[in-house]
Design a protein around this motif. Sequence first.
Motif, PDB file in Angstrom:
ATOM      1  N   TYR A  52     112.486  68.876  -6.293  1.00  0.00           N
ATOM      2  CA  TYR A  52     111.768  68.025  -7.231  1.00  0.00           C
ATOM      3  C   TYR A  52     112.756  67.534  -8.280  1.00  0.00           C
ATOM      4  O   TYR A  52     113.751  68.195  -8.577  1.00  0.00           O
ATOM      5  CB  TYR A  52     110.658  68.811  -7.941  1.00  0.00           C
ATOM      6  CG  TYR A  52     109.504  69.225  -7.059  1.00  0.00           C
ATOM      7  CD1 TYR A  52     109.594  70.367  -6.265  1.00  0.00           C
ATOM      8  CD2 TYR A  52     108.320  68.505  -7.029  1.00  0.00           C
ATOM      9  CE1 TYR A  52     108.537  70.762  -5.465  1.00  0.00           C
ATOM     10  CE2 TYR A  52     107.249  68.883  -6.237  1.00  0.00           C
ATOM     11  CZ  TYR A  52     107.367  70.018  -5.457  1.00  0.00           C
ATOM     12  OH  TYR A  52     106.313  70.408  -4.667  1.00  0.00           O
ATOM     13  N   ARG A  75     108.468  78.469  -0.817  1.00  0.00           N
ATOM     14  CA  ARG A  75     107.325  79.344  -0.604  1.00  0.00           C
ATOM     15  C   ARG A  75     107.373  79.877   0.810  1.00  0.00           C
ATOM     16  O   ARG A  75     107.904  79.235   1.721  1.00  0.00           O
ATOM     17  CB  ARG A  75     105.997  78.641  -0.895  1.00  0.00           C
ATOM     18  CG  ARG A  75     105.603  77.510   0.024  1.00  0.00           C
ATOM     19  CD  ARG A  75     104.206  77.029  -0.385  1.00  0.00           C
ATOM     20  NE  ARG A  75     103.774  75.837   0.319  1.00  0.00           N
ATOM     21  CZ  ARG A  75     103.072  75.835   1.461  1.00  0.00           C
ATOM     22  NH1 ARG A  75     102.737  76.980   2.031  1.00  0.00           N
ATOM     23  NH2 ARG A  75     102.705  74.702   2.021  1.00  0.00           N
ATOM     24  N   PRO A  83     104.435  77.952  -4.575  1.00  0.00           N
ATOM     25  CA  PRO A  83     105.898  77.867  -4.591  1.00  0.00           C
ATOM     26  C   PRO A  83     106.491  78.512  -5.836  1.00  0.00           C
ATOM     27  O   PRO A  83     105.906  78.473  -6.917  1.00  0.00           O
ATOM     28  CB  PRO A  83     106.166  76.359  -4.572  1.00  0.00           C
ATOM     29  CG  PRO A  83     104.930  75.743  -5.134  1.00  0.00           C
ATOM     30  CD  PRO A  83     103.791  76.651  -4.820  1.00  0.00           C
ATOM     31  N   PHE A  87     108.164  64.950  -6.589  1.00  0.00           N
ATOM     32  CA  PHE A  87     108.637  65.446  -5.296  1.00  0.00           C
ATOM     33  C   PHE A  87     109.712  64.530  -4.727  1.00  0.00           C
ATOM     34  O   PHE A  87     109.571  63.298  -4.757  1.00  0.00           O
ATOM     35  CB  PHE A  87     107.446  65.509  -4.342  1.00  0.00           C
ATOM     36  CG  PHE A  87     107.791  65.730  -2.907  1.00  0.00           C
ATOM     37  CD1 PHE A  87     107.687  64.696  -1.989  1.00  0.00           C
ATOM     38  CD2 PHE A  87     108.217  66.961  -2.474  1.00  0.00           C
ATOM     39  CE1 PHE A  87     107.996  64.888  -0.665  1.00  0.00           C
ATOM     40  CE2 PHE A  87     108.537  67.163  -1.147  1.00  0.00           C
ATOM     41  CZ  PHE A  87     108.430  66.121  -0.234  1.00  0.00           C
ATOM     42  N   LYS A 100     111.357  67.732   1.418  1.00  0.00           N
ATOM     43  CA  LYS A 100     110.974  69.083   1.816  1.00  0.00           C
ATOM     44  C   LYS A 100     111.502  69.395   3.213  1.00  0.00           C
ATOM     45  O   LYS A 100     111.761  68.498   4.031  1.00  0.00           O
ATOM     46  CB  LYS A 100     109.449  69.231   1.823  1.00  0.00           C
ATOM     47  CG  LYS A 100     108.783  68.366   2.893  1.00  0.00           C
ATOM     48  CD  LYS A 100     107.276  68.468   2.827  1.00  0.00           C
ATOM     49  CE  LYS A 100     106.639  67.529   3.846  1.00  0.00           C
ATOM     50  NZ  LYS A 100     105.172  67.495   3.712  1.00  0.00           N
ATOM     51  N   PHE A 136     115.002  70.563  -9.500  1.00  0.00           N
ATOM     52  CA  PHE A 136     114.467  71.888  -9.234  1.00  0.00           C
ATOM     53  C   PHE A 136     114.286  72.100  -7.740  1.00  0.00           C
ATOM     54  O   PHE A 136     113.694  71.263  -7.055  1.00  0.00           O
ATOM     55  CB  PHE A 136     113.104  72.079  -9.914  1.00  0.00           C
ATOM     56  CG  PHE A 136     113.169  72.098 -11.407  1.00  0.00           C
ATOM     57  CD1 PHE A 136     112.936  70.946 -12.136  1.00  0.00           C
ATOM     58  CD2 PHE A 136     113.466  73.263 -12.086  1.00  0.00           C
ATOM     59  CE1 PHE A 136     113.001  70.956 -13.514  1.00  0.00           C
ATOM     60  CE2 PHE A 136     113.533  73.292 -13.467  1.00  0.00           C
ATOM     61  CZ  PHE A 136     113.304  72.131 -14.185  1.00  0.00           C
ATOM     62  N   PHE A 165     111.609  72.882  -0.985  1.00  0.00           N
ATOM     63  CA  PHE A 165     111.311  71.621  -1.658  1.00  0.00           C
ATOM     64  C   PHE A 165     112.357  71.335  -2.726  1.00  0.00           C
ATOM     65  O   PHE A 165     112.939  72.252  -3.319  1.00  0.00           O
ATOM     66  CB  PHE A 165     109.942  71.689  -2.359  1.00  0.00           C
ATOM     67  CG  PHE A 165     108.810  72.098  -1.463  1.00  0.00           C
ATOM     68  CD1 PHE A 165     108.523  73.441  -1.263  1.00  0.00           C
ATOM     69  CD2 PHE A 165     108.030  71.144  -0.825  1.00  0.00           C
ATOM     70  CE1 PHE A 165     107.485  73.832  -0.435  1.00  0.00           C
ATOM     71  CE2 PHE A 165     106.984  71.534   0.003  1.00  0.00           C
ATOM     72  CZ  PHE A 165     106.721  72.879   0.200  1.00  0.00           C
TER      73      PHE A 165
END
Lengths: 113, 116
Positions: free
Chosen positions: A36, A94, A101, A46, A49, A90, A34
């Motif tokens: 962000y 996960r 995550p 978000f 992904k 960021f 992901f």
Amino acid sequence: AQSVAQPEDQVNVAEGNPLTVKCTYSVSGNPYLFWYVQYPNRGLQFLLKYITGDNLVKGSYGFEAEFNKSQTSFHLKKPSALVSDSALYFCAVRDGGSYIPTFGRGTSLIVHP
Amino acid sequence: DTGVSQDPRHKITKRGQNVTFRCDPISEHNRLYWYRQTLGQGPEFLTYFQNEAQLEKSRLLSDRFSAERPKGSFSTLEIQRTEQGDSAMYLCASSGTGTVNTGELFFGEGSRLTVL
């Protein structure tokens, strides 16, 4: 165990130029990856992904990211940067069997006019 | 607004006092997370709920920290006997399961704690 590395604390780019924000990861199973973005004094939003499928994923605000399994990387890219893209970015990962995550330290993107 | 809401947004307290933060997740989400973020760092996981069950806690979560989600809806994070090292942004996030689960977390604006 799962971990994320964002090797650059800061990335500087001129408006209109392409940008790349780097991310490498480590997981024991299949990665869920992901990106962000965080603006000052705000929560994280978000962007995009990768779960499975095409290695190039497209997200919000013209951002895209490329999943590279052999290099365990998931770099964020944009063809033409805007001053308004300046923010903290960021990367998070996960393991497919986990719901929690792990986030990287973040990269500050500064786009100069 | 149907996003994740956190209250209060800012809290200044003296060392040794107790503080409590509240998080209201997106209504159809049954997973709820607490993270802590300090300056120059990414979010660090604290704890995770699925419905009302607290399924995982980080080793970062000392005995002074407690979190609840009594009816599987809102959650509270309490810090007892605050220390200056507790000063941070406390982030709450939620996500769904089943057909609602697309993997990403939805974050609130955060609750900033300053311990004097």
